[in-house]
Scaffold this motif. Structure first.
Motif, short mmCIF file in Angstrom:
data_model
loop_
_atom_site.label_atom_id
_atom_site.label_comp_id
_atom_site.label_asym_id
_atom_site.label_seq_id
_atom_site.Cartn_x
_atom_site.Cartn_y
_atom_site.Cartn_z
N PRO A 63 0.74 -1.19 0.05
CA PRO A 63 0.12 0.00 0.11
C PRO A 63 0.93 1.29 -0.05
N THR A 64 2.17 1.21 0.45
CA THR A 64 3.11 2.29 0.31
C THR A 64 3.68 2.72 -0.74
N SER A 66 3.74 3.58 -4.87
CA SER A 66 2.95 4.46 -5.64
C SER A 66 2.34 3.66 -6.80
N ARG A 102 -4.81 9.02 -3.47
CA ARG A 102 -4.35 7.55 -3.51
C ARG A 102 -5.24 6.65 -2.62
N TRP A 103 -5.58 5.59 -3.12
CA TRP A 103 -6.40 4.36 -2.25
C TRP A 103 -5.25 3.65 -1.72
N ARG A 104 -5.44 3.40 -0.59
CA ARG A 104 -4.28 2.59 0.26
C ARG A 104 -4.84 1.28 0.63
N PRO A 114 -4.34 5.03 10.31
CA PRO A 114 -3.20 4.87 9.63
C PRO A 114 -1.88 5.52 10.13
#
Length: 283
Positions: A63-64, A66, A102-104, A114
């Motif tokens: 998720p981190t 890009s 962004r969707w994480r 988070p």
């Protein structure tokens, strides 16, 4: 130009007025982008269902990173309440100077704090989620689900259609996704071992949940005839080993060896590895 809200969230006046900004400068959005538009041409769905985009558990993703999340289409139950539809609403983030949101992997219903949010950020975010503006957004999202279900609903679709879920990445075919899953499982297992060594219970549970999702995904494909069935058994066997489900691992390893010639050694290795902790379900 900025206007202050009662929750410590700044809201830009003008075209971006629906874009809350947390005290640290991180911006957030609630998004119904996962829910297909009712008028978009797509596959039909059974009555009472609708199409949405979900993470593809078979594909490894950080998720981190890009890179965009690997996604697949899934069928969901048309939500009846705001709480129901929150399961299909995404939470998007952007740093203070980050131009792209962004969707994480966060869904509103299951949102955990988070790591990059401060205490004031989290308090402000929770406050925003309780506003009338958020409730009105949930009503709009639910309305989209209802209208899409009405537009695409068909009677008489086969039961296994509920398991149909085309991918949105470079490996949409079932067999390729399952093959990729075998690599993903080993990566997740390594992450679980590291988390347990470091005493990180949350990361360990997260990894185990991902393995369970992969098993569920592979298991759903077993009812559909095709060359992927052997791979599905292999995926379930691999994931079951790391979850301590010894009997399941042996059963699916044997099924894999029975379908795909030349893999008796794999089944024997699984049985030998687990022989001290489980009793095989059948001989």
């Amino acid at each position: 130009m900025w206007a202050s809200s009662t929750f410590g969230i700044r809201t830009r006046v003008g075209s971006d007025r629906n874009m809350p900004t947390l005290p640290s400068g991180i911006r957030i959005w609630l998004s119904m982008e996962a829910i297909l538009l009712p008028d978009r041409p797509f596959y039909p769905c059974p009555h009472g269902r609708f199409w949405y985009r979900d993470l593809d558990p078979a594909i490894e993703w950080d998720p981190t990173d890009s890179q965009a999340a690997p996604e697949r289409f899934r069928l969901g139950l048309v939500p009846e309440t705001r709480l129901d539809v929150a399961a299909y609403v995404r939470v998007l983030f952007a740093a203070e100077r980050e131009p792209v949101r962004r969707w994480r992997g966060d869904w509103l219903l299951t949102l955990d704090r988070p790591n990059d949010l401060t205490d004031p950020d989290w308090d402000a975010l929770l406050g925003f989620l309780g506003t009338q503006r958020t409730l009105a957004f949930l009503d709009l999202a639910r309305d989209r689900c209802v209208k899409q279900g009405e537009a695409r609903g068909r009677a008489g679709l086969p039961e296994d259609f509920l398991d149909f879920g085309p991918g949105l990445h470079g490996r949409p075919e079932t067999a390729r996704r399952l093959a990729q899953a075998t690599t993903t499982i080993e990566s997740i297992a390594a992450q679980i071992r590291t988390a347990e060594d470091e005493g990180d219970l949350e990361a360990s549970v997260h990894g185990r949940n991902r393995l369970e999702s992969i098993i569920e995904e592979a298991d759903r494909t077993l009812d559909r005839f095709g060359p992927h069935r052997g791979l599905a058994h292999r995926v379930i066997a691999d994931a079951s080993i790391h979850l301590g489900l010894g009997s399941d691992a042996i059963r699916h390893a044997r099924a894999f060896a029975g379908i795909v010639p030349g893999n008796d050694a794999f089944a024997a290795e699984v049985e030998d590895r687990l022989s001290n902790v489980v009793t095989p379900m059948f001989d």
